[in-house]
Design a protein around this motif. Structure first.
Motif, mmCIF file in Angstrom:
data_model
loop_
_atom_site.group_PDB
_atom_site.id
_atom_site.type_symbol
_atom_site.label_atom_id
_atom_site.label_comp_id
_atom_site.label_asym_id
_atom_site.label_seq_id
_atom_site.Cartn_x
_atom_site.Cartn_y
_atom_site.Cartn_z
ATOM 1 N N LEU A 132 0.655 -1.113 0.064
ATOM 2 C CA LEU A 132 0.019 0.030 -0.066
ATOM 3 C C LEU A 132 0.840 1.184 0.084
ATOM 4 O O LEU A 132 2.045 1.026 0.457
ATOM 5 C CB LEU A 132 -0.971 0.030 1.187
ATOM 6 N N ARG A 133 0.350 2.366 -0.387
ATOM 7 C CA ARG A 133 1.131 3.638 -0.702
ATOM 8 C C ARG A 133 0.252 4.915 -0.242
ATOM 9 O O ARG A 133 -1.024 4.786 -0.662
ATOM 10 C CB ARG A 133 1.838 3.716 -1.655
ATOM 11 N N ASP A 134 0.859 5.702 0.330
ATOM 12 C CA ASP A 134 0.157 7.091 0.483
ATOM 13 C C ASP A 134 0.001 7.632 -0.873
ATOM 14 O O ASP A 134 0.912 7.929 -1.452
ATOM 15 C CB ASP A 134 0.671 7.808 1.523
ATOM 16 N N MET A 135 -1.325 8.421 -1.042
ATOM 17 C CA MET A 135 -1.187 9.220 -2.407
ATOM 18 C C MET A 135 -0.652 10.639 -1.970
ATOM 19 O O MET A 135 -1.108 11.132 -0.857
ATOM 20 C CB MET A 135 -2.686 9.168 -2.676
ATOM 21 N N THR A 136 -0.125 11.230 -3.149
ATOM 22 C CA THR A 136 0.353 12.415 -2.824
ATOM 23 C C THR A 136 -0.501 13.733 -2.931
ATOM 24 O O THR A 136 -1.742 13.289 -3.609
ATOM 25 C CB THR A 136 1.522 12.785 -3.956
ATOM 26 N N PRO A 137 -0.463 14.910 -2.288
ATOM 27 C CA PRO A 137 -1.406 15.798 -2.440
ATOM 28 C C PRO A 137 -1.859 15.951 -3.971
ATOM 29 O O PRO A 137 -2.854 16.434 -4.324
ATOM 30 C CB PRO A 137 -0.689 16.755 -1.816
ATOM 31 N N LYS A 138 -0.743 15.964 -4.908
ATOM 32 C CA LYS A 138 -0.720 16.546 -6.279
ATOM 33 C C LYS A 138 -1.944 15.192 -6.780
ATOM 34 O O LYS A 138 -2.593 15.731 -7.582
ATOM 35 C CB LYS A 138 0.579 16.355 -6.864
ATOM 36 N N GLU A 139 -1.792 14.006 -6.479
ATOM 37 C CA GLU A 139 -2.721 12.975 -6.980
ATOM 38 C C GLU A 139 -4.027 13.061 -6.425
ATOM 39 O O GLU A 139 -4.950 12.873 -7.259
ATOM 40 C CB GLU A 139 -1.888 11.536 -6.571
ATOM 41 N N LEU A 140 -4.288 13.536 -5.202
ATOM 42 C CA LEU A 140 -5.445 13.811 -4.685
ATOM 43 C C LEU A 140 -6.229 15.060 -5.307
ATOM 44 O O LEU A 140 -7.270 14.967 -5.722
ATOM 45 C CB LEU A 140 -5.417 14.266 -3.211
ATOM 46 N N GLU A 141 -5.414 15.945 -5.787
ATOM 47 C CA GLU A 141 -5.921 17.406 -6.265
ATOM 48 C C GLU A 141 -6.224 16.983 -7.896
ATOM 49 O O GLU A 141 -7.417 17.253 -8.188
ATOM 50 C CB GLU A 141 -4.584 18.365 -6.364
ATOM 51 N N GLN A 142 -5.463 16.199 -8.511
ATOM 52 C CA GLN A 142 -5.948 15.743 -9.805
ATOM 53 C C GLN A 142 -7.044 15.040 -9.917
ATOM 54 O O GLN A 142 -7.938 14.903 -10.790
ATOM 55 C CB GLN A 142 -4.516 14.945 -10.551
ATOM 56 N N ALA A 143 -7.270 13.906 -8.942
ATOM 57 C CA ALA A 143 -8.242 13.302 -8.921
ATOM 58 C C ALA A 143 -9.428 13.854 -8.682
ATOM 59 O O ALA A 143 -10.778 13.810 -8.977
ATOM 60 C CB ALA A 143 -8.211 12.066 -7.744
ATOM 61 N N LYS A 144 -9.487 15.049 -7.947
ATOM 62 C CA LYS A 144 -10.779 15.922 -7.488
ATOM 63 C C LYS A 144 -10.985 16.581 -8.616
ATOM 64 O O LYS A 144 -12.282 16.859 -9.145
ATOM 65 C CB LYS A 144 -10.292 16.844 -6.471
ATOM 66 N N ILE A 145 -10.088 17.234 -9.534
ATOM 67 C CA ILE A 145 -10.430 18.091 -10.928
ATOM 68 C C ILE A 145 -11.083 17.066 -11.791
ATOM 69 O O ILE A 145 -12.000 17.278 -12.250
ATOM 70 C CB ILE A 145 -9.113 18.545 -11.169
ATOM 71 N N LYS A 146 -10.377 15.839 -11.909
ATOM 72 C CA LYS A 146 -10.983 14.603 -12.695
ATOM 73 C C LYS A 146 -12.721 14.475 -12.608
ATOM 74 O O LYS A 146 -13.636 14.415 -13.461
ATOM 75 C CB LYS A 146 -10.308 13.694 -12.770
ATOM 76 N N SER A 147 -12.454 14.417 -11.189
ATOM 77 C CA SER A 147 -14.206 14.166 -10.865
ATOM 78 C C SER A 147 -15.225 15.380 -10.984
ATOM 79 O O SER A 147 -16.272 15.083 -11.397
ATOM 80 C CB SER A 147 -14.151 13.921 -9.309
ATOM 81 N N ASP A 148 -14.664 16.438 -10.928
ATOM 82 C CA ASP A 148 -15.372 17.749 -10.879
ATOM 83 C C ASP A 148 -15.708 17.871 -12.720
ATOM 84 O O ASP A 148 -16.914 18.244 -12.959
ATOM 85 C CB ASP A 148 -14.867 18.904 -10.440
ATOM 86 N N ILE A 149 -14.844 17.649 -13.305
ATOM 87 C CA ILE A 149 -14.996 17.668 -14.959
ATOM 88 C C ILE A 149 -15.919 16.549 -15.229
ATOM 89 O O ILE A 149 -17.005 16.907 -15.909
ATOM 90 C CB ILE A 149 -13.718 17.459 -15.574
ATOM 91 N N GLU A 150 -15.900 15.376 -14.696
ATOM 92 C CA GLU A 150 -16.762 14.352 -15.255
ATOM 93 C C GLU A 150 -18.110 14.656 -14.536
ATOM 94 O O GLU A 150 -19.156 14.579 -15.341
ATOM 95 C CB GLU A 150 -16.342 13.168 -14.510
ATOM 96 N N TYR A 151 -18.268 15.487 -13.218
ATOM 97 C CA TYR A 151 -19.568 15.642 -12.922
ATOM 98 C C TYR A 151 -20.201 16.805 -13.778
ATOM 99 O O TYR A 151 -21.381 16.574 -14.112
ATOM 100 C CB TYR A 151 -19.585 16.083 -11.622
ATOM 101 N N LEU A 152 -19.341 18.011 -13.943
ATOM 102 C CA LEU A 152 -19.733 19.033 -14.798
ATOM 103 C C LEU A 152 -20.600 18.403 -16.396
ATOM 104 O O LEU A 152 -21.530 18.877 -16.982
ATOM 105 C CB LEU A 152 -18.998 20.170 -15.082
ATOM 106 N N ALA A 153 -19.598 17.342 -17.016
ATOM 107 C CA ALA A 153 -20.220 16.836 -18.259
ATOM 108 C C ALA A 153 -21.401 16.168 -18.075
ATOM 109 O O ALA A 153 -22.168 16.207 -19.127
ATOM 110 C CB ALA A 153 -18.829 16.044 -18.726
ATOM 111 N N MET A 154 -21.477 15.540 -17.092
ATOM 112 C CA MET A 154 -22.764 14.682 -17.029
ATOM 113 C C MET A 154 -23.837 15.792 -16.761
ATOM 114 O O MET A 154 -24.888 15.420 -17.350
ATOM 115 C CB MET A 154 -22.745 13.778 -15.688
ATOM 116 N N MET A 155 -23.731 16.688 -15.992
ATOM 117 C CA MET A 155 -24.744 17.614 -15.626
ATOM 118 C C MET A 155 -25.185 18.488 -16.969
ATOM 119 O O MET A 155 -26.238 18.934 -17.415
ATOM 120 C CB MET A 155 -24.520 18.670 -14.565
ATOM 121 N N CYS A 156 -24.174 18.650 -17.986
ATOM 122 C CA CYS A 156 -24.376 19.048 -19.301
ATOM 123 C C CYS A 156 -24.781 18.642 -20.307
ATOM 124 O O CYS A 156 -24.977 18.850 -21.539
ATOM 125 C CB CYS A 156 -23.270 20.266 -19.262
#
Length: 102
Positions: free
Chosen positions: A74-98
């Protein structure tokens, strides 16, 4: 090889116990299904019987079978990886809503 016994508690309270460690590999005599880690590593508590360490965001690197034992990392995710996952999730949500295909 470290002779301490470790216990890992996943987010859904699944416990993997009687683990030993070699380097950064946890070793289990029981077969470990990689699927138990999916969406289940936030948080993870690792205990060596004396100390508990809580890791807020981890991910499974690999599970390997060696001589009838399951070795996993197991490994800890880096802050950058967490930020990128959040951005990806936000983009996918916006695409779905639109109603836009990505």
């Amino acid at each position: 090889m470290d002779e301490k016994n470790y216990k890992i508690t996943l987010a859904d309270e699944t416990e993997l116990s009687n683990l030993t460690m070699n380097g950064n590999n946890f070793i289990s005599e029981a077969t470990i299904d990689p699927g138990i880690f999916q969406s289940n590593c936030s948080p993870v508590v690792i205990s060596d019987g004396e100390h508990d360490e809580t890791h807020e965001n981890m991910e499974l690197v690999q599970v390997t079978e060696v001589n009838g034992q399951s070795w996993f990392v197991l490994r800890d995710m880096t802050p950058k990886e967490l930020e990128q996952a959040k951005i990806k999730s936000d983009i996918e949500y916006l695409a779905m809503m639109c109603d836009v295909d990505l």
